[in-house]
Design a protein around this motif. Sequence first.
Motif, PDB file in Angstrom:
ATOM      1  N   TYR A 188      37.479  52.487  55.671  1.00 20.38           N
ATOM      2  CA  TYR A 188      36.466  52.919  54.712  1.00 20.38           C
ATOM      3  C   TYR A 188      35.437  53.819  55.390  1.00 20.38           C
ATOM      4  O   TYR A 188      34.992  54.816  54.813  1.00 20.38           O
ATOM      5  CB  TYR A 188      35.761  51.703  54.094  1.00 20.38           C
ATOM      6  N   THR A 189      35.068  53.494  56.613  1.00 21.66           N
ATOM      7  CA  THR A 189      34.076  54.290  57.339  1.00 21.66           C
ATOM      8  C   THR A 189      34.593  55.694  57.624  1.00 21.66           C
ATOM      9  O   THR A 189      33.858  56.683  57.477  1.00 21.66           O
ATOM     10  CB  THR A 189      33.699  53.581  58.658  1.00 21.66           C
ATOM     11  N   GLU A 190      35.856  55.795  58.028  1.00 24.40           N
ATOM     12  CA  GLU A 190      36.440  57.121  58.274  1.00 24.40           C
ATOM     13  C   GLU A 190      36.518  57.928  56.986  1.00 24.40           C
ATOM     14  O   GLU A 190      36.330  59.151  56.996  1.00 24.40           O
ATOM     15  CB  GLU A 190      37.833  56.961  58.886  1.00 24.40           C
ATOM     16  N   PHE A 191      36.779  57.254  55.880  1.00 23.40           N
ATOM     17  CA  PHE A 191      36.820  57.939  54.583  1.00 23.40           C
ATOM     18  C   PHE A 191      35.452  58.523  54.248  1.00 23.40           C
ATOM     19  O   PHE A 191      35.348  59.651  53.758  1.00 23.40           O
ATOM     20  CB  PHE A 191      37.268  56.955  53.507  1.00 23.40           C
ATOM     21  N   ILE A 192      34.405  57.731  54.527  1.00 27.65           N
ATOM     22  CA  ILE A 192      33.041  58.216  54.283  1.00 27.65           C
ATOM     23  C   ILE A 192      32.775  59.487  55.095  1.00 27.65           C
ATOM     24  O   ILE A 192      32.254  60.481  54.574  1.00 27.65           O
ATOM     25  CB  ILE A 192      32.005  57.132  54.659  1.00 27.65           C
ATOM     26  N   GLU A 193      33.146  59.453  56.353  1.00 22.95           N
ATOM     27  CA  GLU A 193      32.827  60.554  57.258  1.00 22.95           C
ATOM     28  C   GLU A 193      33.687  61.795  57.020  1.00 22.95           C
ATOM     29  O   GLU A 193      33.184  62.923  57.083  1.00 22.95           O
ATOM     30  CB  GLU A 193      32.996  60.090  58.710  1.00 22.95           C
ATOM     31  N   ASN A 194      34.963  61.594  56.709  1.00 21.94           N
ATOM     32  CA  ASN A 194      35.901  62.716  56.717  1.00 21.94           C
ATOM     33  C   ASN A 194      36.356  63.189  55.348  1.00 21.94           C
ATOM     34  O   ASN A 194      36.669  64.372  55.183  1.00 21.94           O
ATOM     35  CB  ASN A 194      37.146  62.329  57.533  1.00 21.94           C
ATOM     36  N   VAL A 195      36.398  62.295  54.367  1.00 22.80           N
ATOM     37  CA  VAL A 195      36.994  62.662  53.078  1.00 22.80           C
ATOM     38  C   VAL A 195      35.946  62.861  51.986  1.00 22.80           C
ATOM     39  O   VAL A 195      36.080  63.773  51.163  1.00 22.80           O
ATOM     40  CB  VAL A 195      38.042  61.614  52.645  1.00 22.80           C
ATOM     41  N   LEU A 196      34.905  62.034  51.962  1.00 24.96           N
ATOM     42  CA  LEU A 196      33.881  62.196  50.929  1.00 24.96           C
ATOM     43  C   LEU A 196      33.285  63.605  50.902  1.00 24.96           C
ATOM     44  O   LEU A 196      33.120  64.179  49.813  1.00 24.96           O
ATOM     45  CB  LEU A 196      32.770  61.153  51.101  1.00 24.96           C
ATOM     46  N   PRO A 197      32.948  64.214  52.048  1.00 21.68           N
ATOM     47  CA  PRO A 197      32.418  65.586  51.985  1.00 21.68           C
ATOM     48  C   PRO A 197      33.419  66.577  51.394  1.00 21.68           C
ATOM     49  O   PRO A 197      33.024  67.516  50.687  1.00 21.68           O
ATOM     50  CB  PRO A 197      32.114  65.911  53.455  1.00 21.68           C
ATOM     51  N   HIS A 198      34.698  66.385  51.668  1.00 27.50           N
ATOM     52  CA  HIS A 198      35.741  67.250  51.102  1.00 27.50           C
ATOM     53  C   HIS A 198      35.775  67.115  49.587  1.00 27.50           C
ATOM     54  O   HIS A 198      35.824  68.122  48.859  1.00 27.50           O
ATOM     55  CB  HIS A 198      37.091  66.878  51.710  1.00 27.50           C
ATOM     56  N   ILE A 199      35.731  65.874  49.088  1.00 27.69           N
ATOM     57  CA  ILE A 199      35.752  65.637  47.640  1.00 27.69           C
ATOM     58  C   ILE A 199      34.532  66.259  46.992  1.00 27.69           C
ATOM     59  O   ILE A 199      34.624  66.910  45.935  1.00 27.69           O
ATOM     60  CB  ILE A 199      35.803  64.121  47.356  1.00 27.69           C
ATOM     61  N   GLN A 200      33.372  66.092  47.624  1.00 26.55           N
ATOM     62  CA  GLN A 200      32.143  66.660  47.079  1.00 26.55           C
ATOM     63  C   GLN A 200      32.218  68.181  47.008  1.00 26.55           C
ATOM     64  O   GLN A 200      31.822  68.785  46.008  1.00 26.55           O
ATOM     65  CB  GLN A 200      30.947  66.238  47.928  1.00 26.55           C
ATOM     66  N   SER A 201      32.767  68.801  48.042  1.00 26.57           N
ATOM     67  CA  SER A 201      32.856  70.265  48.056  1.00 26.57           C
ATOM     68  C   SER A 201      33.787  70.784  46.969  1.00 26.57           C
ATOM     69  O   SER A 201      33.596  71.883  46.447  1.00 26.57           O
ATOM     70  CB  SER A 201      33.347  70.750  49.429  1.00 26.57           C
ATOM     71  N   LEU A 202      34.797  69.995  46.616  1.00 27.86           N
ATOM     72  CA  LEU A 202      35.746  70.416  45.583  1.00 27.86           C
ATOM     73  C   LEU A 202      35.165  70.310  44.179  1.00 27.86           C
ATOM     74  O   LEU A 202      35.696  70.919  43.243  1.00 27.86           O
ATOM     75  CB  LEU A 202      37.022  69.573  45.664  1.00 27.86           C
ATOM     76  N   GLY A 203      34.107  69.514  44.004  1.00 25.78           N
ATOM     77  CA  GLY A 203      33.466  69.417  42.700  1.00 25.78           C
ATOM     78  C   GLY A 203      33.891  68.239  41.851  1.00 25.78           C
ATOM     79  O   GLY A 203      33.433  68.107  40.711  1.00 25.78           O
ATOM     80  N   TYR A 204      34.751  67.356  42.366  1.00 26.90           N
ATOM     81  CA  TYR A 204      35.150  66.186  41.588  1.00 26.90           C
ATOM     82  C   TYR A 204      33.958  65.252  41.417  1.00 26.90           C
ATOM     83  O   TYR A 204      33.175  65.050  42.346  1.00 26.90           O
ATOM     84  CB  TYR A 204      36.302  65.453  42.281  1.00 26.90           C
ATOM     85  N   ASN A 205      33.815  64.682  40.207  1.00 26.40           N
ATOM     86  CA  ASN A 205      32.666  63.808  39.946  1.00 26.40           C
ATOM     87  C   ASN A 205      33.029  62.329  39.941  1.00 26.40           C
ATOM     88  O   ASN A 205      32.165  61.478  39.728  1.00 26.40           O
ATOM     89  CB  ASN A 205      31.972  64.189  38.630  1.00 26.40           C
ATOM     90  N   THR A 206      34.305  62.005  40.172  1.00 27.91           N
ATOM     91  CA  THR A 206      34.763  60.620  40.146  1.00 27.91           C
ATOM     92  C   THR A 206      35.856  60.425  41.192  1.00 27.91           C
ATOM     93  O   THR A 206      36.733  61.285  41.336  1.00 27.91           O
ATOM     94  CB  THR A 206      35.324  60.254  38.759  1.00 27.91           C
ATOM     95  N   ILE A 207      35.798  59.298  41.899  1.00 24.63           N
ATOM     96  CA  ILE A 207      36.863  58.918  42.830  1.00 24.63           C
ATOM     97  C   ILE A 207      37.551  57.681  42.274  1.00 24.63           C
ATOM     98  O   ILE A 207      36.887  56.730  41.842  1.00 24.63           O
ATOM     99  CB  ILE A 207      36.308  58.616  44.231  1.00 24.63           C
ATOM    100  N   GLN A 208      38.871  57.693  42.270  1.00 19.81           N
ATOM    101  CA  GLN A 208      39.647  56.517  41.881  1.00 19.81           C
ATOM    102  C   GLN A 208      40.297  55.950  43.121  1.00 19.81           C
ATOM    103  O   GLN A 208      41.177  56.565  43.715  1.00 19.81           O
ATOM    104  CB  GLN A 208      40.707  56.895  40.852  1.00 19.81           C
ATOM    105  N   LEU A 209      39.837  54.768  43.551  1.00 17.93           N
ATOM    106  CA  LEU A 209      40.335  54.150  44.773  1.00 17.93           C
ATOM    107  C   LEU A 209      41.515  53.240  44.481  1.00 17.93           C
ATOM    108  O   LEU A 209      41.440  52.337  43.642  1.00 17.93           O
ATOM    109  CB  LEU A 209      39.228  53.344  45.455  1.00 17.93           C
TER     110      LEU A 209
END
Length: 667
Positions: A188-209
């Motif tokens: 989960y920590t690696e996801f916060i650091e590496n993937v969340l910024p990518h999702i934010q830059s793409l413009g998605y407003n919802t994550i489905q885990l």
Amino acid sequence: MMNLNLIKTDPWLEPHAAEISRRHDKYLRKLDEINEMHGGLKHFASQYQWMGLHAENGEWVIREWAPNATAIYLIGDFSNWEPRVAFQFIRKDRGIWELFIPFEFLKHKDHFKLHVFWDGGNAHRIPSYARRVVQDETTKVFDAQVWSPDQPFEWTDSPFKLGSDDFHPLIYEAHVGMASEEEKVASYTEFIENVLPHIQSLGYNTIQLMAVQEHPYYGSFGYHVSNFFAVSSRMGTPEELKQLINTAHNMGIAVIMDIVHSHSVKNELEGLSNFDGDRTQYFDQYDHPAWDSRCFNYNKDEVLGFLLSNCRYWIEEFHFDGFRFDGVTSMIYHDHGLEKDFTGYDDYFHGVCNEEALCYLTLANKLIHEVKPNAISIAEEMSGYPGLAGSIEGGGIGFDYRLSMGVPDFWIKLIKEHADENWNVGQIYHELSQHRVEERTISYAESHDQALVGDKTIIFRLADKEMYDHMSTGWRHLVIDRAMALHKMIRLVTIATASGGYLNFMGNEFGHPEWIDFPREGNGFSFKYARRQWSLVKNPDLRFKELNEFDKSIVNLFSDERLLTKHLQHRFDNGPDQVLAFSRGDYLFVFNFNPVQSFTGYGIPVNAGKYKVAFTSDDEEFGGFNRIEKGQMYYTQAIESGQHQLLLYLPARMVLVIKKQEIKRVY
């Protein structure tokens, strides 16, 4: 018989009005019963606050429902993992067992289990409400673990609001464990650091885990759940998952959970199956014939309370913003909808439905929106059951959205069975935009299902082996050019025709080149294909970045301009030319699916005014040929009957996105 809006909306349901009303009345009677006997639905769904292990009045208390048990013991290091009288539960009313023990016997991170006895047998069991379950790396045995950190998690997401009633989810479907490029289970920590910024830059407003609930077999993708209240420990601690959700909220991104209430793993040592020696305690007598799993018995109040409490738990304890309910079709039919074609309304109302499951889902949707009014609930359902995403008050089941599961199937069939020059643009528009009038849907070109071994993503179907050798920006390749052009067009026409929301699985936005195959005996337990190769999109010499930039542009456009709140208006389709045009708000989308023919001065009927090119799939930054100048201005021309049109240059295999401009008047 009630006069339900569902029937008013769809007159074809009139012959089944009595059956729809009877099913709705069944829900109302159950709700009245819950209100009368349990003080309301929300209170009925608070069992997680009482069942399981808790600190109460200076000591531990643990409670369990096991009506068939004859004795239950708490076991752990404190008892040398043997049943001892000092740790024997006392049987209370309605099959509830209870044990109080001093704090000194259990501390944070200690392992424990239950030893359950019944007539004719006994076995170790993990408590049904266990909030933390861990696996020993050597023995591979699962234990419950005391989880009671000294400091409670501090949430900082209070400013986050899910949005208004017209919120439209743009969903990034993600599996945390396979979100690293390294061959391992990511955290989960690696996801916060590496993937969340990518999702934010793409413009998605919802994550489905995906795969949040604990499951003994990693390769099940999280769908064979064993412990419904436990965060999958492979990817980190409960606090680390909370931090992921907290961080996403502070980025303005909602987080929903892929929840599995359709079935449970058969494992007895890890899960609920045969928990107290009775196979039917939680489940039906028969196993799921396709999934090799146990099917819940929704006719028992204890099962309803367990599952409803599970919904409330994930929202209140982890701040999830809603759920995508997995396997709804399997839930609502006694035959699970297997190998069945639903061709008419009779198929839904002639005794094949599991009415207890329909009642449970209606109660779940009412509860979810009572606990969090703007929560998102999505049904993964393929039969087309009428009213599934209709309002409860109107006779529906209450989901906010239904997944448009026919859309990816349509794209697969089109790509596999029809040459490019035979694609029917009128059919494309119809298939993508159709939905029941009372429902909103989540459209998607592909999800995790299409990325698994045995299937293919869209880019893999279009490019196949050429992806391995010809994705360099240094030269052009006909197969790759075609694949990228159609990949972009397919994704844009899917989101642009959506009737509620849109979904993408992680990595598909940049055309991830390989399938998903979790570690198993058949692949030497390798993680090679259970990961995402983010370096591909970061490499300036590869064309994956061009697909990523296009996805970023379209998702940000629909997010920033709130285009899914705008009315979808069909403008034009020409089958022989393979040209399709439609609009949303001030934006006009013009697709030329023709593989070889470009058109000049092509007339598209529109409202009078001035129009400016926002972008095209042919832009150089998206891997195109730059055949249309970005920012080019067009003015409408009058035609007969007072209509107007734009005369456009439409290169082959390209989509043009044009925005109507406000005309400033000078007085």
